[in-house]
Design a protein around this motif. Structure first.
Motif, PDB file in Angstrom:
ATOM      1  N   VAL A 168       0.897  -1.170  -0.063  1.00 37.36           N
ATOM      2  CA  VAL A 168      -0.238  -0.034   0.094  1.00 37.36           C
ATOM      3  C   VAL A 168       0.954   1.089   0.058  1.00 37.36           C
ATOM      4  N   TYR A 169       1.582   1.378   1.096  1.00 35.66           N
ATOM      5  CA  TYR A 169       2.693   2.614   1.226  1.00 35.66           C
ATOM      6  C   TYR A 169       4.049   1.966   1.484  1.00 35.66           C
ATOM      7  N   LYS A 170       5.060   2.806   1.223  1.00 36.81           N
ATOM      8  CA  LYS A 170       6.353   2.237   1.597  1.00 36.81           C
ATOM      9  C   LYS A 170       6.568   1.586   2.854  1.00 36.81           C
ATOM     10  N   ARG A 171       5.797   1.956   3.848  1.00 40.35           N
ATOM     11  CA  ARG A 171       6.015   1.158   5.076  1.00 40.35           C
ATOM     12  C   ARG A 171       4.751   0.424   5.801  1.00 40.35           C
ATOM     13  N   VAL A 177     -13.069  -8.567  -1.641  1.00 40.22           N
ATOM     14  CA  VAL A 177     -14.170  -8.821  -0.765  1.00 40.22           C
ATOM     15  C   VAL A 177     -13.708  -8.138   0.697  1.00 40.22           C
ATOM     16  N   VAL A 178     -12.609  -8.290   1.201  1.00 40.28           N
ATOM     17  CA  VAL A 178     -12.100  -7.464   2.426  1.00 40.28           C
ATOM     18  C   VAL A 178     -10.647  -7.043   2.296  1.00 40.28           C
ATOM     19  N   CYS A 179     -10.211  -5.913   2.654  1.00 42.83           N
ATOM     20  CA  CYS A 179      -9.088  -5.649   2.743  1.00 42.83           C
ATOM     21  C   CYS A 179      -8.779  -4.952   4.045  1.00 42.83           C
ATOM     22  N   LEU A 180      -7.589  -5.432   4.661  1.00 41.44           N
ATOM     23  CA  LEU A 180      -7.073  -4.899   5.766  1.00 41.44           C
ATOM     24  C   LEU A 180      -5.743  -4.236   5.828  1.00 41.44           C
ATOM     25  N   ARG A 181      -5.690  -3.216   6.153  1.00 41.00           N
ATOM     26  CA  ARG A 181      -4.299  -2.623   6.368  1.00 41.00           C
ATOM     27  C   ARG A 181      -3.533  -3.043   7.749  1.00 41.00           C
ATOM     28  N   LYS A 182      -2.122  -3.888   7.771  1.00 42.19           N
ATOM     29  CA  LYS A 182      -1.571  -4.575   8.731  1.00 42.19           C
ATOM     30  C   LYS A 182      -1.302  -3.528   9.673  1.00 42.19           C
TER      31      LYS A 182
END
Length: 145
Positions: free
Chosen positions: A11-14, A34-39
Motif C-alpha cells: 500500500v505505502y512504503k512502510r 471482498v475484504v482489505c485490511l491494513r496491517k
C-alpha cells in the motif's frame, strides 16, 4: 464454483494490506475484492492480528454459508438483526440468491502462515502444512505413495 484468494498487497512504503479476493466463478476467473485490511490497523494486543483475522474469517464463513444455501440471510454475520436502514435486506430474507460453493482457497505460503495460522517453512518441528515431518526429514519420501 468459488475460489478465495488471500495475499499481501503493498500500500505505502512502510505499510501493507491483506486482500481477500473472491473469484465468484472459477471458470471465468472474474475477481472481486471482498475484504482489505491494513496491517498497521490490525489488533496489537499480542495476538499477532488474530483478533482482527477472526472477525474476517467469521464474516467470510457467514457469506459463503449464505451462498451455499442460495438464499438471502435473515440476520447479520454476528447473528444480530439488520438495522433500521437495512429494511430492504430484512424484506429479502429467505429469497433466492445465487448458489455457490467454496472449492478452493488460494494464496502463497507466507500468507497461509500469517492469515491462516499454519506453520512456517522455517520452523524445525513441523514445517509442512500437510504432514508432521520435522525439517530434517522433509526431503525423505520413503513410504509415501
Amino acid at each position: 464454483p468459488v475460489c478465495l484468494y488471500a495475499d499481501g498487497v503493498p500500500v505505502y512504503k512502510r505499510d501493507k494490506a491483506i486482500g481477500f479476493l473472491c473469484t465468484y466463478n472459477m471458470i471465468s476467473e472474474t475477481r472481486h475484492l471482498v475484504v482489505c485490511l491494513r496491517k498497521s490497523q490490525m489488533c496489537a494486543c499480542g495476538c499477532h492480528g488474530w483478533c482482527t483475522m477472526h472477525a474476517v474469517w467469521d464474516y467470510l464463513k457467514w457469506s459463503f454459508a449464505c451462498l451455499a444455501r442460495g438464499e438471502w440471510p435473515a440476520q447479520r454475520h454476528d447473528l444480530s438483526e439488520f438495522e433500521e436502514g437495512h429494511m430492504s435486506k430484512t424484506q429479502r430474507s429467505g429469497e433466492r440468491l445465487i448458489c455457490a460453493a467454496l472449492l478452493h482457497i488460494k494464496g502463497d505460503w507466507a500468507e497461509y502462515v500469517h492469515s491462516l495460522g499454519l506453520a512456517s517453512w522455517k520452523t524445525s518441528l513441523h514445517p509442512c502444512y500437510r504432514c508432521f515431518a520435522p525439517l530434517d526429514d522433509l526431503d525423505n519420501y520413503r513410504g509415501s505413495a
